[in-house]
Design a protein around this motif. Sequence first.
Motif, PDB file in Angstrom:
ATOM      1  N   LYS A  46      92.137  59.848  40.057  1.00  0.00           N
ATOM      2  CA  LYS A  46      90.910  59.125  40.357  1.00  0.00           C
ATOM      3  C   LYS A  46      90.367  58.508  39.075  1.00  0.00           C
ATOM      4  N   SER A  47      90.142  57.207  39.081  1.00  0.00           N
ATOM      5  CA  SER A  47      89.654  56.519  37.886  1.00  0.00           C
ATOM      6  C   SER A  47      88.201  56.890  37.596  1.00  0.00           C
ATOM      7  N   VAL A  48      87.836  56.774  36.318  1.00  0.00           N
ATOM      8  CA  VAL A  48      86.465  57.050  35.887  1.00  0.00           C
ATOM      9  C   VAL A  48      85.593  55.851  36.222  1.00  0.00           C
ATOM     10  N   ARG A  49      84.413  56.111  36.765  1.00  0.00           N
ATOM     11  CA  ARG A  49      83.515  55.035  37.171  1.00  0.00           C
ATOM     12  C   ARG A  49      82.574  54.651  36.030  1.00  0.00           C
ATOM     13  N   GLU A  50      81.956  53.520  36.179  1.00  0.00           N
ATOM     14  CA  GLU A  50      80.980  53.053  35.190  1.00  0.00           C
ATOM     15  C   GLU A  50      79.796  54.020  35.111  1.00  0.00           C
ATOM     16  N   ASP A  51      79.399  54.564  36.271  1.00  0.00           N
ATOM     17  CA  ASP A  51      78.282  55.510  36.279  1.00  0.00           C
ATOM     18  C   ASP A  51      78.598  56.752  35.446  1.00  0.00           C
ATOM     19  N   HIS A 111      89.350  53.540  29.088  1.00  0.00           N
ATOM     20  CA  HIS A 111      89.906  52.236  29.461  1.00  0.00           C
ATOM     21  C   HIS A 111      91.414  52.354  29.712  1.00  0.00           C
ATOM     22  N   THR A 112      92.104  53.025  28.788  1.00  0.00           N
ATOM     23  CA  THR A 112      93.549  53.221  28.943  1.00  0.00           C
ATOM     24  C   THR A 112      93.855  54.066  30.172  1.00  0.00           C
ATOM     25  N   PHE A 113      93.052  55.097  30.396  1.00  0.00           N
ATOM     26  CA  PHE A 113      93.239  55.982  31.555  1.00  0.00           C
ATOM     27  C   PHE A 113      93.137  55.192  32.856  1.00  0.00           C
ATOM     28  N   ASN A 114      92.099  54.383  32.986  1.00  0.00           N
ATOM     29  CA  ASN A 114      91.932  53.590  34.207  1.00  0.00           C
ATOM     30  C   ASN A 114      93.048  52.570  34.372  1.00  0.00           C
ATOM     31  N   GLU A 167      96.121  52.819  33.280  1.00  0.00           N
ATOM     32  CA  GLU A 167      97.332  53.532  33.698  1.00  0.00           C
ATOM     33  C   GLU A 167      97.292  53.826  35.200  1.00  0.00           C
ATOM     34  N   ASN A 168      96.129  54.171  35.708  1.00  0.00           N
ATOM     35  CA  ASN A 168      95.995  54.454  37.137  1.00  0.00           C
ATOM     36  C   ASN A 168      96.291  53.216  37.981  1.00  0.00           C
ATOM     37  N   VAL A 169      95.742  52.073  37.555  1.00  0.00           N
ATOM     38  CA  VAL A 169      95.971  50.831  38.290  1.00  0.00           C
ATOM     39  C   VAL A 169      97.439  50.447  38.259  1.00  0.00           C
ATOM     40  N   ARG A 170      98.066  50.578  37.090  1.00  0.00           N
ATOM     41  CA  ARG A 170      99.474  50.230  36.934  1.00  0.00           C
ATOM     42  C   ARG A 170     100.356  51.138  37.781  1.00  0.00           C
ATOM     43  N   ALA A 171      99.999  52.429  37.823  1.00  0.00           N
ATOM     44  CA  ALA A 171     100.777  53.379  38.613  1.00  0.00           C
ATOM     45  C   ALA A 171     100.684  53.062  40.102  1.00  0.00           C
ATOM     46  N   GLU A 172      99.503  52.672  40.546  1.00  0.00           N
ATOM     47  CA  GLU A 172      99.319  52.308  41.948  1.00  0.00           C
ATOM     48  C   GLU A 172     100.152  51.086  42.316  1.00  0.00           C
ATOM     49  N   GLU A 173     100.257  50.167  41.375  1.00  0.00           N
ATOM     50  CA  GLU A 173     100.991  48.934  41.653  1.00  0.00           C
ATOM     51  C   GLU A 173     102.490  49.138  41.649  1.00  0.00           C
ATOM     52  N   ASN A 174     102.983  50.022  40.753  1.00  0.00           N
ATOM     53  CA  ASN A 174     104.422  50.127  40.536  1.00  0.00           C
ATOM     54  C   ASN A 174     105.094  51.255  41.308  1.00  0.00           C
ATOM     55  N   ALA A 175     104.326  52.243  41.733  1.00  0.00           N
ATOM     56  CA  ALA A 175     104.941  53.414  42.374  1.00  0.00           C
ATOM     57  C   ALA A 175     104.750  53.362  43.877  1.00  0.00           C
ATOM     58  N   ASP A 176     105.593  54.125  44.562  1.00  0.00           N
ATOM     59  CA  ASP A 176     105.458  54.247  46.003  1.00  0.00           C
ATOM     60  C   ASP A 176     104.138  54.948  46.319  1.00  0.00           C
ATOM     61  N   ALA A 177     103.327  54.352  47.144  1.00  0.00           N
ATOM     62  CA  ALA A 177     101.972  54.840  47.379  1.00  0.00           C
ATOM     63  C   ALA A 177     101.962  56.249  47.957  1.00  0.00           C
ATOM     64  N   VAL A 178     102.888  56.566  48.868  1.00  0.00           N
ATOM     65  CA  VAL A 178     102.907  57.884  49.488  1.00  0.00           C
ATOM     66  C   VAL A 178     103.260  58.952  48.471  1.00  0.00           C
ATOM     67  N   GLU A 179     104.339  58.691  47.674  1.00  0.00           N
ATOM     68  CA  GLU A 179     104.763  59.670  46.675  1.00  0.00           C
ATOM     69  C   GLU A 179     103.689  59.871  45.623  1.00  0.00           C
ATOM     70  N   LEU A 180     103.058  58.795  45.204  1.00  0.00           N
ATOM     71  CA  LEU A 180     102.007  58.885  44.200  1.00  0.00           C
ATOM     72  C   LEU A 180     100.829  59.686  44.751  1.00  0.00           C
ATOM     73  N   SER A 181     100.509  59.483  45.988  1.00  0.00           N
ATOM     74  CA  SER A 181      99.405  60.209  46.613  1.00  0.00           C
ATOM     75  C   SER A 181      99.672  61.706  46.646  1.00  0.00           C
ATOM     76  N   GLU A 182     100.912  62.072  46.926  1.00  0.00           N
ATOM     77  CA  GLU A 182     101.241  63.487  47.053  1.00  0.00           C
ATOM     78  C   GLU A 182     101.287  64.208  45.712  1.00  0.00           C
ATOM     79  N   ALA A 241      89.486  63.611  33.607  1.00  0.00           N
ATOM     80  CA  ALA A 241      90.379  62.562  33.117  1.00  0.00           C
ATOM     81  C   ALA A 241      91.154  63.039  31.889  1.00  0.00           C
ATOM     82  N   ILE A 242      90.466  63.744  30.983  1.00  0.00           N
ATOM     83  CA  ILE A 242      91.150  64.297  29.801  1.00  0.00           C
ATOM     84  C   ILE A 242      92.203  65.306  30.239  1.00  0.00           C
ATOM     85  N   ARG A 243      91.849  66.150  31.193  1.00  0.00           N
ATOM     86  CA  ARG A 243      92.773  67.178  31.693  1.00  0.00           C
ATOM     87  C   ARG A 243      94.009  66.537  32.320  1.00  0.00           C
ATOM     88  N   GLN A 244      93.794  65.488  33.105  1.00  0.00           N
ATOM     89  CA  GLN A 244      94.907  64.836  33.788  1.00  0.00           C
ATOM     90  C   GLN A 244      95.790  64.043  32.835  1.00  0.00           C
TER      91      GLN A 244
END
Length: 610
Positions: free
Chosen positions: A554-559, A529-532, A534-549, A475-478
């Motif tokens: 990948k968001s950080v999990r609670e575990d 928290h900010t990282f996750n 940003e990921n959710v916001r990007a998924e909502e606002n960007a084209d899913a195919v382009e974002l995938s490519e 997550a830090i790297r990304q």
Amino acid sequence: MYQQTYFVDKQTGTFADVCSAYGLAAILDLVLQGVRDVRDSRIVRLVDQGATYAIQLNHALKEEWIENAKFIAPIDYIKTKTPKVVSAMPEGIKYVDYEEQKEVYNTYRDARQNLRHTMNRGVDESDTTLPSKPSPYYPVWQKINTMSGISTYDSAVINWFVNRENAADVIKLLLALHAETPNPISACEKKWKILKKDKNLVGDDRLTMLQVFNPSTGKGGIAPKADKLEMKSQKKFWLCEYVKMVGFYHCAVPRYVLVKQGVPPKDRKTFALAPVNITLEEHNTIFAKFRDEVGNRHAIKSDIFASLRYMDCFLQHCEAEASASLAVQLLGRAPENFVAGLYTAFYKDLGNSSAVMNLSFINLPRWMNVNDSDDVRLYQQMIAEHLKIVGSLEEERSEGYQLLQHYRDFLSANDIMAFFDFTAKYPNYLLDALAESHFWVKPLSTTNLRRLLMNTEERLTPIIESEGFQNIARAIRQSTVRLQYQTIFAKKQKKPKPPYDVRYGLGEKLRRKANYPREFIQELSDFLHTFNAENVRAEENADAVELSEHYRRKSVREDDITEIVRLIDRYGPQTVCHLLVAFGYALTSRDAAPADDVTSNTQQGDQNER
């Protein structure tokens, strides 16, 4: 006196001791070369025994070998324009013409520099347009001459040559000098005076201890009786000094210390290898390659490059088919079991003379343990990566200077905290360089970083291999270095930018809180928290195919957070923080980086080597 093992006492704690060891080994090797029955099977080994260096032979010397030995001349007389010794150069002595060698060196240097400037690239030493290469020993002759040592050096060579009719007696005296420890220097000096009288030998009894070969010795030494300060040069039995001079050719590399572009270098450094357990033959082969690869560099960078370059030459030699013996010995062991590192001496130019300003010792990298041939190639890749990174640092800049200091401390003392200081401060330097399109400045790779840390501090392995740690480091790297590269790619290829903001200064923020567990966890949690988010916001606002490519993360999990907190409780926040920053700003093999389509690292990051 006729035995298999001879001894060289460590009297100074500087490279003078090493020169004596290599000098004696080289002379004994030449003696064995003259014996037909053993010349092809001879082995001369140097072994560090703590207070002494032992020179071990696989054949015990015999009296008849010495009596029948032909005269050997390990080193040559240096002929200068104006002879600087009282007696003239003896007829028949082997010599080198210093002025001729100087002209060859200057011609080659000028042609090499002109070619580099004309072609705007590094120079291939095999380029046929270059004139003949100078002798690899020219820096030695130059060092002796510029430090006003020609007179004493030539006197020692004359001493050895003019007594060639009694060479057996001189060799016997040399054997007696090193047949036991402590070395009986005073007794052998008395024997020399008796020999001179009985056999009509000639030459000086004692010679000045030149700082070229004795960096800790100079005018102003303490008198034998501590009641005054003598301002005259110190002297020693001439055979002791002659052996050092022979050894200097076999283990020492004098080089200039660069200041800045356009300013001719005047200060010097000498590097000399300290053996642990290695044969003279193996050493000579590795040393010849090492000597060719060590150039003139800035002060700190020269120490680092000397250590890494020698290790690379050592591994290359082990990989070669001809060096199967050393390769077999190496398996399951570390290279420092064969060579400890390099003694260094820094000589400050004072106009008419030079003075020793610093004596130190640089270790070889201590993070290598070779178990098979694949390890050799992996470590060579690691060294190449570190050379590229260190070479890109600008010593003239305060940030680059501090980073080089941290890295040298890591090498010198095998200090893992110094390495963490390096990996903590390097990200800012790296991101600033990328922002200026200095693509020759490279990040560390996670693969090599993991191998280095696990070999240096085995206790860190559970942290590095933890899935939660790896996910948070990703997550830090990304959010930092990988995102910076993606932004650069997008701009170069005229594509949409990533829908995230580069987190400049993230590593520094985490390090500032690392002394306090609660505050560190809070700072890290805020980032995650900010990282996750940003990921959710990007998924909502960007084209899913382009974002995938291109930009999906990948968001950080609670575990993952739970696991990192557990590691902090067990190992402490500082350790976990240092590792997160180190791995968070390194790149994996899957991470893309822009091609070096601008000035190469060889020219920009390390352009001053001569």
